[in-house]
Design a protein around this motif. Structure first.
Motif, PDB file in Angstrom:
ATOM      1  N   GLY A 151      73.948  25.946 -50.861  1.00 55.93           N
ATOM      2  CA  GLY A 151      74.249  24.535 -50.629  1.00 55.93           C
ATOM      3  C   GLY A 151      73.579  24.038 -49.361  1.00 55.93           C
ATOM      4  N   HIS A 152      73.514  24.898 -48.344  1.00 56.30           N
ATOM      5  CA  HIS A 152      72.782  24.529 -47.122  1.00 56.30           C
ATOM      6  C   HIS A 152      71.308  24.337 -47.442  1.00 56.30           C
ATOM      7  CE1 HIS A 152      70.719  25.251 -43.227  1.00 56.30           C
ATOM      8  NE2 HIS A 152      71.767  24.600 -42.737  1.00 56.30           N
ATOM      9  N   LEU A 153      70.756  25.212 -48.280  1.00 56.24           N
ATOM     10  CA  LEU A 153      69.346  25.085 -48.642  1.00 56.24           C
ATOM     11  C   LEU A 153      69.112  23.815 -49.460  1.00 56.24           C
ATOM     12  CD1 LEU A 153      66.565  26.302 -48.473  1.00 56.24           C
ATOM     13  CD2 LEU A 153      67.094  27.679 -50.500  1.00 56.24           C
ATOM     14  N   ALA A 154      70.027  23.525 -50.394  1.00 52.14           N
ATOM     15  CA  ALA A 154      69.900  22.295 -51.182  1.00 52.14           C
ATOM     16  C   ALA A 154      69.988  21.066 -50.282  1.00 52.14           C
ATOM     17  CB  ALA A 154      70.991  22.254 -52.251  1.00 52.14           C
ATOM     18  N   ALA A 155      70.930  21.074 -49.341  1.00 52.94           N
ATOM     19  CA  ALA A 155      71.070  19.954 -48.417  1.00 52.94           C
ATOM     20  C   ALA A 155      69.865  19.855 -47.489  1.00 52.94           C
ATOM     21  CB  ALA A 155      72.359  20.093 -47.612  1.00 52.94           C
ATOM     22  N   SER A 156      69.247  21.000 -47.163  1.00 58.17           N
ATOM     23  CA  SER A 156      68.009  20.978 -46.379  1.00 58.17           C
ATOM     24  C   SER A 156      66.914  20.244 -47.141  1.00 58.17           C
ATOM     25  CB  SER A 156      67.553  22.412 -46.059  1.00 58.17           C
ATOM     26  OG  SER A 156      68.491  23.100 -45.275  1.00 58.17           O
ATOM     27  N   ALA A 157      66.828  20.524 -48.456  1.00 61.13           N
ATOM     28  CA  ALA A 157      65.831  19.835 -49.283  1.00 61.13           C
ATOM     29  C   ALA A 157      66.067  18.331 -49.289  1.00 61.13           C
ATOM     30  CB  ALA A 157      65.864  20.383 -50.707  1.00 61.13           C
ATOM     31  N   GLY A 158      67.342  17.930 -49.266  1.00 62.87           N
ATOM     32  CA  GLY A 158      67.672  16.513 -49.327  1.00 62.87           C
ATOM     33  C   GLY A 158      67.560  15.778 -48.009  1.00 62.87           C
ATOM     34  N   THR A 159      67.353  16.519 -46.913  1.00 60.81           N
ATOM     35  CA  THR A 159      67.271  15.868 -45.600  1.00 60.81           C
ATOM     36  C   THR A 159      65.967  16.157 -44.861  1.00 60.81           C
ATOM     37  OG1 THR A 159      68.465  17.754 -44.646  1.00 60.81           O
ATOM     38  CG2 THR A 159      69.776  15.828 -45.235  1.00 60.81           C
ATOM     39  N   LEU A 160      65.349  17.305 -45.152  1.00 61.39           N
ATOM     40  CA  LEU A 160      64.145  17.733 -44.428  1.00 61.39           C
ATOM     41  C   LEU A 160      62.917  17.774 -45.332  1.00 61.39           C
ATOM     42  CD1 LEU A 160      65.770  20.661 -42.384  1.00 61.39           C
ATOM     43  CD2 LEU A 160      65.285  18.328 -41.592  1.00 61.39           C
ATOM     44  N   PHE A 161      62.935  16.985 -46.403  1.00 64.05           N
ATOM     45  CA  PHE A 161      61.852  17.051 -47.393  1.00 64.05           C
ATOM     46  C   PHE A 161      60.505  16.614 -46.833  1.00 64.05           C
ATOM     47  CE2 PHE A 161      64.603  13.357 -47.971  1.00 64.05           C
ATOM     48  CZ  PHE A 161      63.733  12.305 -47.730  1.00 64.05           C
ATOM     49  N   ASP A 162      60.485  15.871 -45.723  1.00 65.79           N
ATOM     50  CA  ASP A 162      59.229  15.446 -45.115  1.00 65.79           C
ATOM     51  C   ASP A 162      58.921  16.210 -43.828  1.00 65.79           C
ATOM     52  OD1 ASP A 162      58.116  13.650 -46.876  1.00 65.79           O
ATOM     53  OD2 ASP A 162      59.105  11.894 -46.015  1.00 65.79           O
ATOM     54  N   HIS A 163      59.720  17.209 -43.511  1.00 66.76           N
ATOM     55  CA  HIS A 163      59.540  17.908 -42.241  1.00 66.76           C
ATOM     56  C   HIS A 163      58.265  18.756 -42.269  1.00 66.76           C
ATOM     57  CE1 HIS A 163      60.398  20.266 -38.646  1.00 66.76           C
ATOM     58  NE2 HIS A 163      61.329  19.375 -38.354  1.00 66.76           N
ATOM     59  N   PRO A 164      57.499  18.753 -41.172  1.00 70.49           N
ATOM     60  CA  PRO A 164      56.259  19.549 -41.142  1.00 70.49           C
ATOM     61  C   PRO A 164      56.469  21.031 -41.426  1.00 70.49           C
ATOM     62  CG  PRO A 164      56.330  18.036 -39.283  1.00 70.49           C
ATOM     63  CD  PRO A 164      57.675  17.950 -39.950  1.00 70.49           C
ATOM     64  N   LEU A 165      57.622  21.582 -41.057  1.00 69.72           N
ATOM     65  CA  LEU A 165      57.875  23.002 -41.291  1.00 69.72           C
ATOM     66  C   LEU A 165      57.992  23.339 -42.775  1.00 69.72           C
ATOM     67  CD1 LEU A 165      60.404  23.843 -38.437  1.00 69.72           C
ATOM     68  CD2 LEU A 165      58.007  24.574 -38.615  1.00 69.72           C
ATOM     69  N   GLY A 166      58.173  22.320 -43.613  1.00 71.58           N
ATOM     70  CA  GLY A 166      58.264  22.537 -45.046  1.00 71.58           C
ATOM     71  C   GLY A 166      56.919  22.532 -45.746  1.00 71.58           C
ATOM     72  N   ARG A 167      55.846  22.358 -44.981  1.00 71.48           N
ATOM     73  CA  ARG A 167      54.498  22.331 -45.545  1.00 71.48           C
ATOM     74  C   ARG A 167      53.757  23.607 -45.152  1.00 71.48           C
ATOM     75  NH1 ARG A 167      54.937  16.875 -43.483  1.00 71.48           N
ATOM     76  NH2 ARG A 167      55.246  15.417 -45.206  1.00 71.48           N
ATOM     77  N   THR A 168      52.813  23.998 -46.011  1.00 67.18           N
ATOM     78  CA  THR A 168      52.066  25.234 -45.755  1.00 67.18           C
ATOM     79  C   THR A 168      50.557  25.031 -45.777  1.00 67.18           C
ATOM     80  OG1 THR A 168      52.017  25.833 -48.099  1.00 67.18           O
ATOM     81  CG2 THR A 168      53.921  26.588 -46.798  1.00 67.18           C
ATOM     82  N   GLY A 169      50.093  23.794 -45.971  1.00 64.93           N
ATOM     83  CA  GLY A 169      48.663  23.539 -46.022  1.00 64.93           C
ATOM     84  C   GLY A 169      48.073  23.575 -47.415  1.00 64.93           C
ATOM     85  N   ASN A 170      48.895  23.837 -48.429  1.00 63.92           N
ATOM     86  CA  ASN A 170      48.429  23.841 -49.806  1.00 63.92           C
ATOM     87  C   ASN A 170      48.298  22.408 -50.319  1.00 63.92           C
ATOM     88  OD1 ASN A 170      49.097  23.993 -52.934  1.00 63.92           O
ATOM     89  ND2 ASN A 170      48.288  25.982 -52.308  1.00 63.92           N
ATOM     90  N   ALA A 171      47.448  22.221 -51.329  1.00 64.75           N
ATOM     91  CA  ALA A 171      47.249  20.882 -51.894  1.00 64.75           C
ATOM     92  C   ALA A 171      48.556  20.281 -52.421  1.00 64.75           C
ATOM     93  CB  ALA A 171      46.207  20.942 -53.011  1.00 64.75           C
ATOM     94  N   LEU A 172      49.486  21.137 -52.870  1.00 67.63           N
ATOM     95  CA  LEU A 172      50.766  20.631 -53.393  1.00 67.63           C
ATOM     96  C   LEU A 172      51.608  19.942 -52.324  1.00 67.63           C
ATOM     97  CD1 LEU A 172      52.295  23.150 -55.978  1.00 67.63           C
ATOM     98  CD2 LEU A 172      51.564  20.791 -56.350  1.00 67.63           C
ATOM     99  N   ASP A 173      51.267  20.134 -51.052  1.00 66.91           N
ATOM    100  CA  ASP A 173      51.988  19.449 -49.980  1.00 66.91           C
ATOM    101  C   ASP A 173      51.908  17.933 -50.133  1.00 66.91           C
ATOM    102  OD1 ASP A 173      52.698  21.825 -48.836  1.00 66.91           O
ATOM    103  OD2 ASP A 173      51.273  21.729 -47.184  1.00 66.91           O
ATOM    104  N   GLN A 174      50.918  17.458 -50.873  1.00 65.23           N
ATOM    105  CA  GLN A 174      50.753  16.026 -51.049  1.00 65.23           C
ATOM    106  C   GLN A 174      51.741  15.447 -52.062  1.00 65.23           C
ATOM    107  OE1 GLN A 174      48.671  14.632 -48.833  1.00 65.23           O
ATOM    108  NE2 GLN A 174      48.426  16.778 -48.214  1.00 65.23           N
ATOM    109  N   VAL A 175      52.389  16.318 -52.848  1.00 62.92           N
ATOM    110  CA  VAL A 175      53.386  15.886 -53.835  1.00 62.92           C
ATOM    111  C   VAL A 175      54.731  15.729 -53.138  1.00 62.92           C
ATOM    112  CG1 VAL A 175      54.572  16.507 -55.983  1.00 62.92           C
ATOM    113  CG2 VAL A 175      52.141  17.069 -55.666  1.00 62.92           C
ATOM    114  N   SER A 176      55.455  14.689 -53.479  1.00 61.20           N
ATOM    115  CA  SER A 176      56.760  14.452 -52.852  1.00 61.20           C
ATOM    116  C   SER A 176      57.705  15.616 -53.121  1.00 61.20           C
ATOM    117  CB  SER A 176      57.387  13.169 -53.388  1.00 61.20           C
ATOM    118  OG  SER A 176      58.732  13.045 -52.932  1.00 61.20           O
ATOM    119  N   ALA A 177      58.388  16.070 -52.055  1.00 60.68           N
ATOM    120  CA  ALA A 177      59.372  17.143 -52.178  1.00 60.68           C
ATOM    121  C   ALA A 177      60.798  16.607 -52.114  1.00 60.68           C
ATOM    122  CB  ALA A 177      59.173  18.171 -51.067  1.00 60.68           C
TER     123      ALA A 177
END
Length: 307
Positions: A151-177
């Motif tokens: 639930g913490h991970l799900a809530a992280s997705a719902g609040t930190l979806f634009d956070h730089p730490l959630g990106r890895t440099g892959n092309a899929l980073d351009q898709v909304s999370a």
């Protein structure tokens, strides 16, 4: 006369014996897991632990016509292990009876620590959204459901979806999370104060995390008007993750004017899953179904019907 939980169990049994649920395991990082390192073999002993290769288990809906809604399910386990069957596959089979396509997330945990789990759940959202046509889902109806640390991970997705730490440099980073909705069962929310779950905090953030990291991952601090509509389910009897966690998140959602619904039951300890003997709490799947239906998530997707 059957209780609600018995009726649900019977429906699941009939469904799984009448239909062959399409199950496929999808690698989350086919190009290579970010920060990969050798941690030994994965352990499976009723739970799943020592995960180094995150995956999604696709469980197709047990109906002739899927409604287009997809749910990523993050099992709990304190960021140490995953209650994969009880808080993953079992929920997927139930959601399948509602026409939902479900993806059970096997994510990295204490062996990697933050931000690996966040990267995994956001990658899962991006992957489904980018391949929505292939999976027969509506890219605007992708939710994340999680229990306890899941639930913490799900809530992280719902609040930190634009956070730089959630990106890895892959092309899929351009898709909304950003998930389109959240379903949180007895979630860990705060990493600070008396309501914090010390085990999840240590496994995710380490023994002595910096104050700014504790604040970042205390997710009641990260709610914004862009946080998706949320369903919260918790009990007073939860002695592992206090009910204050859900209350803190609900209050933050309310202040941000995010649509939210919360059910707080008297009985039902931590990790209650789907079972009888918990008084009103045993009927939480019915409340969750009602919430999904009220938000139009169980009706056939207009976007898919138009194709």
């Amino acid at each position: 006369m059957k209780t609600p939980a018995q009726a649900l169990a019977a429906a699941l049994l009939m469904t799984t014996t009448t239909f062959t649920l399409a199950q496929t395991v999808l690698p989350l990082w086919p190009e290579g897991v970010p920060g990969a390192r050798a941690i030994g073999p994965e352990r499976i002993d009723g739970h799943v632990a020592n995960v180094s290769e995150p995956t999604l288990l696709r469980v197709g809906p047990a109906v002739d016509r899927p409604n287009g809604t997809a749910v990523i399910v993050a099992p709990g386990g304190g960021y140490v292990r995953l209650a994969y069957e009880r808080e993953g596959v079992q929920y997927a089979n139930w959601l399948g009876t509602l026409g939902v396509t479900t993806f059970v997330l096997k994510y990295r945990m204490q062996e990697f620590g933050h931000p690996a789990p966040l990267q995994d759940v956001l990658r899962a959202v991006r992957l489904l959204r980018s391949r929505a046509a292939e999976f027969g889902i509506d890219p605007s109806r992708i939710g994340v459901m999680g229990s306890s640390a899941g639930g913490h991970l799900a809530a992280s997705a719902g609040t930190l979806f634009d956070h730089p730490l959630g990106r890895t440099g892959n092309a899929l980073d351009q898709v909304s999370a950003r998930p389109d909705f959240l379903m949180l069962l007895y979630p860990v929310i705060t990493m600070d104060g008396p309501a914090a779950h010390a085990g999840s905090r240590k496994a995710l953030l380490g023994a002595t995390p910096a104050p700014e990291l504790v604040r970042l991952m205390s997710l009641q601090n990260q709610v914004s008007p862009r946080t998706p509509p949320t369903l919260l389910i918790h009990t007073q009897a939860d002695e592992a993750v206090p009910v204050e966690n859900s209350i803190l998140f609900y209050q933050a959602l309310t202040r941000a004017h995010v649509p939210a619904e919360m059910y707080l039951f008297e009985q039902g300890g931590h990790g209650m899953g789907m079972r009888d003997g918990l008084a009103n709490a045993s009927a939480w799947p019915r409340r969750a179904e009602e919430w999904l239906r009220s938000r139009g998530l169980l009706a056939p997707s207009a976007a898919l019907q138009a194709k």
